[in-house]
Design a protein around this motif. Structure first.
Motif, short mmCIF file in Angstrom:
data_model
loop_
_atom_site.label_atom_id
_atom_site.label_comp_id
_atom_site.label_asym_id
_atom_site.label_seq_id
_atom_site.Cartn_x
_atom_site.Cartn_y
_atom_site.Cartn_z
N HIS A 4 7.43 -16.55 6.48
CA HIS A 4 6.14 -15.58 6.32
C HIS A 4 6.59 -14.23 6.30
O HIS A 4 6.92 -13.88 7.61
N GLU A 10 3.53 -12.06 20.19
CA GLU A 10 4.27 -13.06 19.46
C GLU A 10 4.93 -14.13 20.59
O GLU A 10 5.44 -13.23 21.66
N PRO A 31 -3.74 -20.27 13.03
CA PRO A 31 -2.53 -20.70 13.17
C PRO A 31 -2.56 -21.46 14.60
O PRO A 31 -1.42 -22.17 14.50
N GLU A 73 10.15 -14.08 7.90
CA GLU A 73 10.24 -14.69 9.27
C GLU A 73 9.78 -16.22 9.35
O GLU A 73 8.93 -16.48 8.59
N ASN A 125 2.47 -6.39 13.93
CA ASN A 125 2.48 -7.61 13.21
C ASN A 125 1.54 -8.22 12.76
O ASN A 125 1.37 -9.48 12.42
N ARG A 169 7.76 -19.02 10.38
CA ARG A 169 6.62 -19.20 11.12
C ARG A 169 6.35 -20.68 11.57
O ARG A 169 6.52 -21.46 10.53
N ARG A 211 8.82 -18.32 15.06
CA ARG A 211 7.99 -17.43 15.66
C ARG A 211 6.47 -17.91 15.59
O ARG A 211 6.30 -18.97 14.53
N THR A 212 5.73 -17.55 16.64
CA THR A 212 4.22 -18.22 16.31
C THR A 212 3.39 -16.93 17.27
O THR A 212 3.94 -16.23 17.84
#
Length: 290
Positions: free
Chosen positions: A255, A199, A164, A258, A116, A260, A234-235
């Motif tokens: 993103h 993740e 992020p 997905e 990823n 994010r 997700r992060t």
């Protein structure tokens, strides 16, 4: 020495093969095979893509590709664009460089498949130059990636890509509430950490759905009568997201297909920020708070 060899091949090919320039069939995605150029292994093929997102898939890579991203927008906005690419999970057989005025900068090394991993750079930093790695056996080799263009002037949560894990400022929170792909008020159900993918998956129980561009949050069957919604965001694992009590305002964008996480202030803090901005006439848009 390698850069000099690549530069010579690039210069000769571009000057001698103008007619070889090809557009993808749908202008967003390109798929080709190096076998069609087996007799010209040092050829550089020009590829032109005119969308804000898509993919490049190169089977049996030989020679090289130059990926020219020319989105259908005013050229004056190009300087505000950030390009992000996400290599396919099993991408093999080529190195990816940034090329500008004959200079090459390695971006993704052949076989460097970090799960990823997303690579981002400024649009004005150059075109993507993909060179097949020297190899005797090219069978079953597929090199490629997904790409996205992000407009820094319209995407409020660009830090989601560049930094992020950084907390959002009050200004970023208010702008994200107006421009994010999804905005929901809810609580954290559970957090699942995926070490291999690096993740964290956040289960969100939604109390109020403000906006979503994709079907991220769905009505929970057991709560249809009460209108309950659930979904996952997700992060990055490195952000160290922890379970927390109370309501949050979850915001972010799609993103690479997905959802994010961008900004996620506690809802009571968002109410405070919004009220202060509204009292000063500085709120960028109207958001229903209660």
């Amino acid at each position: 020495m390698q850069s000099l060899v690549l530069l010579c091949a690039l210069t000769v090919s571009v000057l001698s093969r103008e007619a070889a320039a090809q557009y993808s069939s749908d202008l967003c995605n390109w798929k080709g095979s190096g076998l069609t150029h087996e007799s010209h292994r040092k050829d550089v093929e020009q590829v032109y893509l005119r969308c804000s997102e898509g993919s490049v898939k190169w089977l049996y890579p030989t020679g090289a590709l130059i990926i020219n991203l020319k989105p259908n927008m005013l050229s004056s906005t190009y300087k505000h664009l950030t390009v992000c690419i996400k290599p396919f999970k099993d991408s093999r057989g080529a190195n990816i460089y940034l090329e500008k005025t004959g200079e090459l900068k390695l971006l993704v090394r052949d076989g460097e498949n970090i799960p990823n991993k997303v690579y981002c750079f400024g649009f004005d930093q150059g075109a993507l130059f993909i060179e097949a790695s020297p190899q005797l056996d090219i069978s079953r080799k597929i090199s490629g990636f997904q790409y996205e263009l992000i407009n820094q002037k319209t995407i409020s949560d660009l830090h989601m890509v560049s930094a992020p894990c950084r907390p959002c400022s009050d200004t970023e929170v208010l702008l994200a509430a107006c421009t994010s792909d999804f905005v929901v008020r809810g609580s954290i159900g559970k957090i699942t950490n995926e070490a291999e993918q690096q993740e964290s998956i956040i289960d969100v129980n939604v109390d109020k759905l403000y906006r979503q561009k994709s079907k991220i949050f769905m009505s929970e069957k057991k709560k249809k009568k009460s209108g309950g919604w659930v979904g996952q965001i997700r992060t990055l694992l490195e952000c160290g997201v922890k379970p927390g009590e109370g309501d949050f305002l979850f915001m972010g964008r799609m993103h690479f297909g997905e959802p994010r996480l961008g900004c996620a202030p506690r809802y009571k803090d968002f109410q405070r920020m919004y009220k202060e901005a509204r009292d000063k006439g500085l709120n960028p848009c109207e958001v229903g708070t209660d």
